[in-house]
Design an enzyme around this catalytic site. Structure first.
Site, PDB file in Angstrom:
ATOM      1  N   HIS A 198      34.669  50.000  43.656  1.00  0.00           N
ATOM      2  CA  HIS A 198      35.841  49.192  43.296  1.00  0.00           C
ATOM      3  C   HIS A 198      36.913  50.086  42.667  1.00  0.00           C
ATOM      4  O   HIS A 198      38.106  49.957  42.961  1.00  0.00           O
ATOM      5  CB  HIS A 198      35.452  48.103  42.301  1.00  0.00           C
ATOM      6  CG  HIS A 198      34.683  46.968  42.889  1.00  0.00           C
ATOM      7  ND1 HIS A 198      35.155  46.215  43.939  1.00  0.00           N
ATOM      8  CD2 HIS A 198      33.473  46.435  42.559  1.00  0.00           C
ATOM      9  CE1 HIS A 198      34.269  45.268  44.240  1.00  0.00           C
ATOM     10  NE2 HIS A 198      33.247  45.382  43.424  1.00  0.00           N
ATOM     11  N   HIS A 239      38.924  52.149  45.049  1.00  0.00           N
ATOM     12  CA  HIS A 239      39.884  51.300  45.756  1.00  0.00           C
ATOM     13  C   HIS A 239      41.150  51.147  44.905  1.00  0.00           C
ATOM     14  O   HIS A 239      42.277  51.243  45.405  1.00  0.00           O
ATOM     15  CB  HIS A 239      39.257  49.937  46.043  1.00  0.00           C
ATOM     16  CG  HIS A 239      39.961  49.151  47.107  1.00  0.00           C
ATOM     17  ND1 HIS A 239      39.619  47.856  47.418  1.00  0.00           N
ATOM     18  CD2 HIS A 239      40.999  49.467  47.920  1.00  0.00           C
ATOM     19  CE1 HIS A 239      40.403  47.424  48.385  1.00  0.00           C
ATOM     20  NE2 HIS A 239      41.252  48.380  48.712  1.00  0.00           N
ATOM     21  N   HIS A 286      28.313  51.314  43.171  1.00  0.00           N
ATOM     22  CA  HIS A 286      28.993  50.084  43.593  1.00  0.00           C
ATOM     23  C   HIS A 286      30.260  49.853  42.776  1.00  0.00           C
ATOM     24  O   HIS A 286      31.347  49.638  43.331  1.00  0.00           O
ATOM     25  CB  HIS A 286      28.038  48.893  43.443  1.00  0.00           C
ATOM     26  CG  HIS A 286      28.643  47.570  43.814  1.00  0.00           C
ATOM     27  ND1 HIS A 286      28.404  46.965  45.024  1.00  0.00           N
ATOM     28  CD2 HIS A 286      29.488  46.731  43.143  1.00  0.00           C
ATOM     29  CE1 HIS A 286      29.073  45.824  45.086  1.00  0.00           C
ATOM     30  NE2 HIS A 286      29.731  45.658  43.947  1.00  0.00           N
ATOM     31  N   GLU A 287      30.125  49.904  41.449  1.00  0.00           N
ATOM     32  CA  GLU A 287      31.289  49.663  40.594  1.00  0.00           C
ATOM     33  C   GLU A 287      32.342  50.751  40.770  1.00  0.00           C
ATOM     34  O   GLU A 287      33.548  50.477  40.741  1.00  0.00           O
ATOM     35  CB  GLU A 287      30.860  49.558  39.128  1.00  0.00           C
ATOM     36  CG  GLU A 287      29.877  48.434  38.823  1.00  0.00           C
ATOM     37  CD  GLU A 287      30.365  47.065  39.279  1.00  0.00           C
ATOM     38  OE1 GLU A 287      31.595  46.844  39.345  1.00  0.00           O
ATOM     39  OE2 GLU A 287      29.518  46.210  39.591  1.00  0.00           O
TER      40      GLU A 287
END
Length: 790
Positions: free
Chosen positions: A557, A560, A553-554
């Site tokens: 980010h 991105h 999940h991290e």
């Protein structure tokens, strides 16, 4: 406001001297410590892949690897920032940046020519970058650096630049000049799409600072904003129940862990606190329904003080919105989001309720069959879910599943992320030695992100191990955003005494195929995993499935930030609409345990044997079983909270009865009975007093489940449409339609682009337009039942 997200680049004084000697701009990006990734061979790629696993799994190897440059006479500033070699450096960093800001402000205020107005969007973006490079980095350091002297220095730098930013946000001349530029046809037609987007964002931020209001109204705006900030802080930090404990007869607590009972026992009764882990354990295990009911109602009833804080907060927000020209705070908060209006959010949420309802009914039917009669009540849910989970765990092959973490050492998971990025986007995570002083803790690992051509494109600092006083919350921080650095900036930095680096020494690289220097994104990933053994004997850090998904999940980010390298930092990477920001991270969770991705990395820490197909099937069955037991009801709980948030922030200025609104929403949409009719003495429950996100996510709490719905759709229709989820064509499509834009493209255009015109959900291009029908369509996609409760 002018504050935005940031990233960072680096070069050395020798490079700057080359600039002063009028060498080409390309020369300025090279340093004596430059790593020539372009020369990487297949062997080097394999070596980097092996090293990646070992630097996270073996402390002896890490010590040797990290000491390679420890004895060098050259020192680095913190995260390569040339100023941050001592606490005093933060003051110099802030003051130097402040002086650069002041020069830009003077330039913008004096503009009167067409040429000056045409450069204004870039000038204002650079002004934002100068503010952000101090504020973001200082904010991170003051919260994560272990040295109190560094923390204090970073806090002072943060305060100085934050105060100056607030002054700029109320400087009418900047606002007026920018509006003039944007309203001049010869300027607007000259600007790129990115420049126009940044100008519109900054104009909106100025408006949100009440810059257009007459002095009396502006002062009221400031006062309301300050009141809201204080009330919000109190609401989050002073949440309290109406009753601190519930006293029960000891025999009423049968089923509760005897160890817990002994801890809570007072004579022949037990006193269960209404906050913390104890009431959750009790509601899952106590057999006595009346005892569960009493405890459940108490845990969902806030103190009158707390409800008063919330209602005053909501009232002041409503007044602030009307002062700003909006009918409600919801309309104000959503005006720059994908949703745009509260009505659109309600369309999404009610559509989502409908798509989730049959799954909820299926789960509750099975729980009701366990209880038989009377009807299932809210205080029954956790108890019977726990019974179903216990039954399931007794029937499954728990011994095999208990061994799963042995195949998820931290090093293998990082290796898997690098291999996944290589297959999807042609990127690799390369471990890099750090100079003395470069990291805030000796356990921080630096990874350079390198593309297929060998181009260095980003820096990621991984602070993944637990230590005293470190926050346990996983997080992604963009310490500096990507953007292009102009030749004027390089010349300005070279002319300083002493010469400075145009990016403060942080990572830079040349744009591929051009003579343009760019600021590379610099990222920090923070988790709280156990450390590997100091001796190197025994298992390394082993992650359970939840921790693996958290790390993916991290890193979602981070990717991105890495791929969203726009020309201007105000729209770089994760600087996008709030209700679009979680899409890449939520989507990445799907990759974590996909069988094709597991085959890339899941290896036993000791034998290097891959995770067997049988174990992969067991993991899938386990996730599916848990989702089928409670997933839909948990989804409904999130939807209900988002509906309450919308209802609170869709009220016009005036008295607000938050308890009435809360029960109205739950009575209309919750599948379980509303507990208000069961409250003793007609004292209705008031759980909203514990809903701390009402402050930080006012009117936008729907964002996470909105992005979950979109992520599930992209996962199924783009990545799972072919035979493999690691298909390069799908990765390129997602990168080009979503990630590379950062915040420089409408979220709706990104979603429509990645799904494609042939997707039934995007018939006639309806998604690209956004609006209420598009929000309703996303609601129809649903949330699924896998991966809930993240």
């Amino acid at each position: 406001m002018l504050k935005t997200v940031r990233y960072r680049p680096w070069t050395c004084k020798d490079c700057l001297q080359r600039v002063k000697s009028r060498r080409t701009l390309a020369t300025a990006a090279v340093s004596p410590n430059h790593v020539d990734y372009a020369a990487a061979s297949k062997f080097t790629k394999q070596r980097d892949d092996d090293t990646l696993r070992r630097v996270f799994d073996s402390r002896p190897f890490w010590r040797e690897f990290s000491q390679r440059r420890a004895n060098t006479s050259k020192r680095s500033g913190l995260v390569q920032n040339q100023y941050l070699t001592s606490p005093e450096g933060f003051r110099q960093f802030a003051h130097t940046s402040l002086q650069k800001c002041q020069r830009i402000v003077s330039k913008v205020l004096a503009v009167s020519t067409l040429e000056g107005y045409r450069s204004m969007a870039k000038d204002m973006d650079r002004l934002s970058d100068l503010l952000c490079r101090v504020i973001d980095l200082s904010d991170f350091v003051r919260c994560n650096h272990p040295d109190p002297r560094i923390q204090e220095a970073a806090t002072q730098a943060y305060a100085l630049m934050f105060e100056y930013m607030n002054i700029l946000n109320t400087t009418t001349g900047l606002h007026d000049q920018l509006k003039t530029a944007a309203g001049t046809p010869e300027v607007a037609s000259y600007w790129s799409e990115a420049e126009m987007t940044v100008a519109q964002i900054l104009i909106k931020d100025f408006s949100n600072s009440a810059i257009h209001m007459p002095p009396k109204d502006r002062q009221r705006f400031v006062n309301l904003s300050n009141d809201i900030s204080q009330l919000g802080s109190d609401f989050v930090n002073r949440a309290e129940p109406a009753k601190s404990h519930v006293a029960l007869r000891k025999n009423s607590a049968q089923g509760l862990d005897p160890v817990v009972v002994r801890q809570l026992q007072k004579w022949n009764s037990i006193s269960i606190p209404t906050l913390g882990v104890e009431p959750k354990l009790a509601l899952r295990s106590m057999h006595d329904e009346s005892a569960r009911k009493e405890l459940y109602l108490a845990t969902r009833t806030s103190s009158k003080r707390q409800i008063h804080r919330l209602e005053e907060l909501l009232s002041k927000r409503a007044e602030l919105a009307q002062l700003s020209g909006y009918s409600t705070y919801g309309h104000m908060a959503l005006s720059d989001k994908m949703a745009k209006t509260p009505e659109a959010v309600s369309n999404f949420l009610t559509s989502l309720i409908d798509s989730n309802r049959s799954h909820v009914q299926d789960e509750l039917f099975k729980l009701q069959a366990m209880k038989q009669a009377p009807p299932l009540q809210p205080w029954d849910h956790a108890y019977y879910v726990q019974q179903r989970l216990t039954e399931y765990s007794m029937s499954r092959r728990s011994r095999e599943l208990s061994r799963v973490p042995e195949f998820f050492s931290l090093g293998t998971v990082m290796q898997g992320l690098s291999r996944l990025f290589d297959r999807l986007y042609g990127l690799q995570l390369v471990p890099q030695e750090t100079l003395p002083g470069e990291t805030w803790n000796s356990d921080v690992r630096r990874l350079d992100v390198v593309d297929e051509s060998g181009q260095h494109i980003a820096v990621i600092y991984c602070d993944l191990f637990t230590r005293p006083n470190k926050s346990p919350n996983p997080a992604h921080f963009t310490l500096r955003c990507a953007r292009e650095i102009s030749a004027n900036e390089i010349a300005e930095s070279a002319a300083m005494d002493p010469p400075s680096h145009p990016n403060d020494g942080m990572a830079t690289a040349m744009n591929a195929g051009s003579n343009t220097l760019r600021q590379l994104p610099t990222i920090a990933l923070v988790c709280d995993f156990p450390e590997p053994p100091v001796s190197g004997n025994g298992p390394p850090t082993l992650l359970n499935e939840h921790s693996v998904r958290t790390l993916f999940h991290e890193m979602g980010h981070a990717i991105h930030s890495v791929l969203g390298q726009t020309p201007l930092q105000s729209i770089s990477g994760t600087r996008c609409a709030t209700d679009f920001a979680e899409l890449p991270s939520v989507l990445m969770e799907n990759f974590a345990t996909a069988p094709e991705v597991l085959s890339l990395y899941a290896r036993h820490w000791q034998t290097d044997q891959p995770l067997s197909e049988n174990m992969i099937r067991s993991m899938e069955a386990d996730r599916s079983a848990h989702g089928n037991i409670y997933g839909a009801v948990e989804n409904e709980a999130q939807i209900l909270m988002a509906l309450v948030d919308q209802a609170y922030h869709s009220s016009a200025n005036g008295p607000i009865n938050s308890t009435d609104i809360y029960h109205k929403v739950f009575s209309a949409h919750c599948a379980l009975p509303d507990p208000q009719e069961h409250s003793p003495g007609h004292l209705r429950t008031s759980w909203q007093g514990f809903f701390g996100h009402l402050y930080g996510y006012g009117a936008t709490y729907y964002s996470y489940i909105f992005d979950r719905a979109i992520a599930n759709k992209i996962w199924q229709d783009v990545f799972r449409a072919g035979a493999l989820s690691v298909d390069r064509d799908a990765g390129e499509r997602y990168k080009n339609e979503v990630l590379r834009w950062g915040g420089g493209r409408s979220g709706w255009s990104c979603v429509a682009g990645v799904l494609g015109s042939n997707n039934p959900s995007n018939a006639d291009g309806r998604l690209a337009e956004g609006g209420e029908e598009a929000m309703r369509e996303v609601g129809r996609w649903g949330l699924g039942r896998d991966g809930v409760s993240n």
